[in-house]
Design a protein around this motif. Structure first.
Motif, PDB file in Angstrom:
ATOM      1  N   UNK A   1       0.985  -1.193   0.173  1.00  0.00           N
ATOM      2  CA  UNK A   1       0.007   0.277   0.085  1.00  0.00           C
ATOM      3  C   UNK A   1       0.828   1.234   0.055  1.00  0.00           C
TER       4      UNK A   1
ATOM      5  N   UNK B   1       1.161   3.276  -3.259  1.00  0.00           N
ATOM      6  CA  UNK B   1       0.549   2.547  -4.457  1.00  0.00           C
ATOM      7  C   UNK B   1      -0.187   3.732  -5.364  1.00  0.00           C
ATOM      8  N   UNK B   2       0.427   3.708  -6.687  1.00  0.00           N
ATOM      9  CA  UNK B   2      -0.026   4.625  -7.542  1.00  0.00           C
ATOM     10  C   UNK B   2      -1.170   4.727  -7.923  1.00  0.00           C
ATOM     11  N   UNK B   3      -2.014   3.983  -8.042  1.00  0.00           N
ATOM     12  CA  UNK B   3      -3.438   3.951  -8.322  1.00  0.00           C
ATOM     13  C   UNK B   3      -4.332   4.431  -7.238  1.00  0.00           C
ATOM     14  N   UNK B   4      -3.973   4.238  -6.023  1.00  0.00           N
ATOM     15  CA  UNK B   4      -4.719   4.394  -4.825  1.00  0.00           C
ATOM     16  C   UNK B   4      -4.103   5.535  -3.886  1.00  0.00           C
ATOM     17  N   UNK B   5      -3.380   6.550  -4.578  1.00  0.00           N
ATOM     18  CA  UNK B   5      -3.030   7.483  -3.780  1.00  0.00           C
ATOM     19  C   UNK B   5      -4.075   8.743  -3.541  1.00  0.00           C
ATOM     20  N   UNK B   6      -4.856   8.906  -4.389  1.00  0.00           N
ATOM     21  CA  UNK B   6      -5.996   9.696  -4.376  1.00  0.00           C
ATOM     22  C   UNK B   6      -7.626   9.324  -4.381  1.00  0.00           C
TER      23      UNK B   6
ATOM     24  N   UNK C   1     -10.120  -0.892  -6.349  1.00  0.00           N
ATOM     25  CA  UNK C   1     -10.387  -0.152  -7.752  1.00  0.00           C
ATOM     26  C   UNK C   1     -11.796   0.047  -7.706  1.00  0.00           C
TER      27      UNK C   1
ATOM     28  N   UNK D   1     -12.145   3.075  -5.780  1.00  0.00           N
ATOM     29  CA  UNK D   1     -11.630   4.303  -6.430  1.00  0.00           C
ATOM     30  C   UNK D   1     -12.397   4.731  -7.486  1.00  0.00           C
ATOM     31  N   UNK D   2     -13.183   3.972  -8.397  1.00  0.00           N
ATOM     32  CA  UNK D   2     -14.022   4.318  -9.683  1.00  0.00           C
ATOM     33  C   UNK D   2     -15.152   4.597  -9.269  1.00  0.00           C
TER      34      UNK D   2
ATOM     35  N   UNK E   1     -13.920  -7.954 -11.031  1.00  0.00           N
ATOM     36  CA  UNK E   1     -12.211  -7.197 -11.032  1.00  0.00           C
ATOM     37  C   UNK E   1     -11.366  -8.206 -10.719  1.00  0.00           C
TER      38      UNK E   1
ATOM     39  N   UNK F   1      -9.872 -10.884 -13.127  1.00  0.00           N
ATOM     40  CA  UNK F   1      -8.901 -10.388 -13.955  1.00  0.00           C
ATOM     41  C   UNK F   1      -7.418 -10.486 -13.393  1.00  0.00           C
ATOM     42  N   UNK F   2      -7.626 -10.132 -12.162  1.00  0.00           N
ATOM     43  CA  UNK F   2      -6.395  -9.852 -11.215  1.00  0.00           C
ATOM     44  C   UNK F   2      -5.832 -11.144 -10.831  1.00  0.00           C
TER      45      UNK F   2
ATOM     46  N   UNK G   1       0.748  -9.627  -8.907  1.00  0.00           N
ATOM     47  CA  UNK G   1       0.549  -9.239  -7.556  1.00  0.00           C
ATOM     48  C   UNK G   1       0.425 -10.620  -6.645  1.00  0.00           C
TER      49      UNK G   1
END
Ligand code: SF4
Lengths: 559, 179
Positions: free
Chosen positions: A153, A156-161, A235, A238-239, A270, A273-274, A279
């Protein structure tokens, strides 16, 4: 405890350089207030009522003696000689200067510490059981998993904001001491029928304005997949989490709006796919991290130490302390000690620089050099030989760290409140101190037994008032400070949200209100029944009736 | 002409971002001359006539934070530029949108961050797959933007995998066991 390797150290060093430059640009007017705010918050830096406040991360509450000494040094050099442990196992300084913060962070980095993501709309410091590794009821040690989540964490670039802050807690014991039900994600370590480790995953818990207990989103996620699963949850949040209203932006609101089943369906889509992607955790990585948390080399000792038994029998004060502040240990002949930061008249969780040094000495001498922070704002020496408990007690007592009140009424959880916090409706600390002063008779305290009083200065609930057996919330009534009281909240396996008993009270009334509640309890209780169990059995009604009846009597007496 | 960062260096760029106001007639809207990045709604409304431009590299599409990148899944081989709008720098939906476009849908063309694009987020943008960054007109001088290139390298070995480096640190490097 986890030790940084070159990569961990480099990340923290690079963070210091980054924040130094950001602070420089802010002070030079190149970064606006709005632009700087999230950057400083993600470094734990708030602008408070009187001065900035700096929140330093104590990952899942684990500290080494050397780190504790550094905190003492910072308290002396850059603050007013003390710090404050929070309900999220972190440490706050209330008086640092903004210009000094890069230097403070640089000094912290020399002892593998930082303030990364201790605030802001990002994944916060992961929290866990302060008795991890030593509790008798532990199934699986949560600390390696906490560290793995911490690393994943961090930046984490995707979840910084994110829409709002995001808190993860991990439990590995039969009794949940990490309060995972009130976290955005609660991870409950489990074994499946074949003995494989995995996680029951809860989502959407949280206190604050809209307190909600987390719901189960997955009964068992194998350990290999846990980061991918968390990524899927984050994700979707965030979306789709709300960004139009800060009060509706936590994941709990999204989960409630969609319903847990629809939310789960999105996460599963989601995750499909992951799963199996990069990870996916490897055995080598888990083993690498877990090796930092192997049991220290302990001596083989008898289960009961004769000298300790004699000391208990011969010293009433020591026995009282041992009864409240010493916990059983999974290893024969050892015990865990809780150092109380709840001395009457001191802000709950506050600790001076000298006390910090003292704690570091105790840890080095008696507990393998480690200290834990509890979310109840006390400290733990997790690994003390029974034969040395008396020496620990004497030494802790001299430093004001041996108040024998753990789990008792005066072991109050309180946020900094209106004395420091810019968001507060009302003060918390004086209320805690007034209640402590009212109940300062030790025999009476022991007679009342286990009870948790939690105080928050506003709806943000940093004092976890919803889950206090008695919860106190500061509210603003026409610019005056009032207090709303709840009864029946609880943490742990039986986590429950307290019920409001009625109209709020003035500050001066609060000790009387607590007295009324306690009298109701002692009148109704069965032998050996705790306050919370009596509330559960008889309901809130008798408590409420008595509190307001006695309030009326006090008013009458005054006219 | 605006100054942008592309593949880690400064460039002068001639794409124009077309923004439409609520209720505007998308069919009738006259596009400016030169290379244009149109909003998704306009692209969907006039796709047939814009397709050739997309393939020729003079029409790109931008997505808002509320828009599903899957909508473009069928056009990803034709489009040479997709932009994602950050209405406020603290609105982080664009990071997930970029990640999905790259990692899920395999988009390989230029992916540009537009809107409230600030240097202190450059590192996160590039990690999520943006290869061009277009701060608002006038936000940074050329010299400031030059200096801001340093922010692309804030961290040399991040922990987790992302679009730029799919493997997390524990797969990328051999991390030594504790001593
Ligand atoms: S509960 Fe409110 S007053 Fe107390 S620390 Fe949190 S934000 Fe401040």
């Amino acid at each position: 405890m986890y030790q940084y390797d070159e990569y961990d150290q480099r990340i923290v060093d690079e963070r210091v350089a980054q924040f130094r430059d950001q602070t420089r640009r802010y002070l030079a007017g190149e970064l606006s207030e709005d632009e700087f705010r999230p950057l400083r918050l993600q470094n734990g830096l708030y602008i408070q009522r009187h001065a900035p406040m700096l929140r330093i991360a104590v990952p899942y509450g684990n500290l080494r003696a050397k780190q504790v000494r550094m905190l003492a040094h910072i308290a002396r050099t850059y603050d007013r000689g003390y710090g404050h442990f929070t309900t999220r196992q972190n440490l706050q300084f209330n008086w640092p200067k903004l210009e000094d913060v890069p230097e403070i962070l640089a000094q912290l980095a020399t002892v593998q510490m930082h303030a990364i993501q201790t605030s802001g709309n990002c994944i916060r410091n992961v929290t866990s059981d302060p008795f991890a590794g030593v509790a008798g009821d532990e199934q699986i040690d949560p600390r390696p998993w906490c560290e793995i989540v911490r690393q994943w964490s961090t930046f984490h670039p995707e979840f910084a904001y994110l829409p709002r802050k995001f808190k993860i807690a991990v439990n590995g014991a039969t009794d949940d001491r990490a309060v995972i039900q009130v976290h955005d994600i609660g991870l409950d370590l489990k074994r499946d029928a074949s003995g494989n480790i995995g996680f029951r995953v809860l989502v959407g818990g949280g206190l604050g304005r809209t307190p909600i207990l987390g719901e189960e989103i997955a009964a068992f996620v194998p350990w290999q997949d846990i980061l991918s699963y968390c990524e899927a949850v984050l994700r979707v949040y965030n979306l789709h989490g709300r960004r139009d209203n800060a009060y509706k932006a936590r994941i709990k609101i999204l989960v409630k709006a969609l319903g847990i089943d629809a939310f789960r369906a999105q996460v599963e889509a989601e995750f499909a796919h992951l799963k199996g992607g990069p990870a996916t955790l490897t055995e080598a990585e888990v083993a690498r991290v877990a090796r930092h948390f192997v049991d220290p080399v302990r001596e083989t000792l008898p289960a009961e130490n004769a000298a300790y038994a004699a000391q208990l029998a011969g010293n009433k004060a020591f026995a009282a302390w041992a009864r409240r502040n010493v916990r059983a240990h999974k290893f024969a002949g050892y015990a865990s000690v809780v150092l109380s930061l709840k001395q009457t008249g001191i802000a709950p969780g506050d600790i001076t620089a000298d006390q910090l040094d003292h704690v570091a000495d105790l840890a080095e001498r008696y507990s393998f050099g480690e200290v834990r922070v509890t979310h109840e704002q006390n400290l733990v020496l997790a690994d003390v030989r029974q034969s040395e408990l008396f020496a620990v007690w004497e030494s802790a007592r001299d430093a004001g760290l041996a108040t024998p009140n753990i789990g008792l009424l005066t072991d109050i959880i309180a946020c900094p409140g209106g004395d420091f916090c810019a968001l507060a409706n009302a003060k918390s600390i004086p209320i805690a101190n007034a209640i402590q002063a009212r109940f300062d008779d030790l025999d009476y305290l022991h007679d009342i037994g286990e009870i948790e009083i939690n105080i928050s200065g506003c709806m943000n609930a940093c004092g976890h008032h919803h889950v206090g057996h008695i919860g106190v919330l500061g509210v603003d009534k026409n610019g005056e400070e009032w207090y709303q009281v709840t009864v029946g909240g609880d943490q742990g396996n039986d986590t429950a949200l307290g019920k409001v008993i009625g109209p709020s009270f003035a500050a001066a009334e609060m000790p009387d209100v607590v007295s009324s509640l306690i009298r109701t309890y002692t009148e109704h209780r069965h032998p050996d029944e705790r306050f919370i169990d009596t509330v559960r059995r008889v309901g809130v009604e008798p408590f409420k009736t008595r509190v307001y009846a006695e309030r009326e009597q006090r008013k009458q007496a005054h006219v | 002409m605006s100054d942008i960062i592309k593949h880690g260096t400064l460039h002068t760029d001639d794409w124009t971002v077309v923004r439409v106001v609520e209720g505007e007639d998308l069919a009738a809207l006259e596009l400016p001359a030169g290379r244009v990045i149109v909003p998704l709604a306009l692209w969907l409304a006039r796709r047939d006539s814009l397709l050739a431009g997309a393939e020729a590299g003079v029409v790109g599409v931008w997505l808002a934070g509320t828009e599903d990148p899957a909508t473009l899944a069928g056009d990803l081989l034709r489009l040479q530029l997709i932009a994602v709008d950050f209405p406020k720098f603290a609105d982080g939906r664009g990071y997930s949108i970029a990640t999905l476009l790259r990692a899920r849908f395999g988009y390989a063309g230029e992916l540009r961050a537009i809107g409230d694009v600030l240097r202190d987020q450059f590192f996160f943008y590039t990690r999520c797959g943006f290869d061009s960054l277009q701060p608002k007109e006038g936000k940074y001088s050329r010299a400031q933007l030059e200096a801001a290139l340093a922010s692309l390298k804030d961290f040399s070995e991040p922990y987790q995998g992302a679009v730029d480096r799919a493997e997390p640190l524990f797969r990328r490097q051999t991390r030594k066991e504790a001593a």
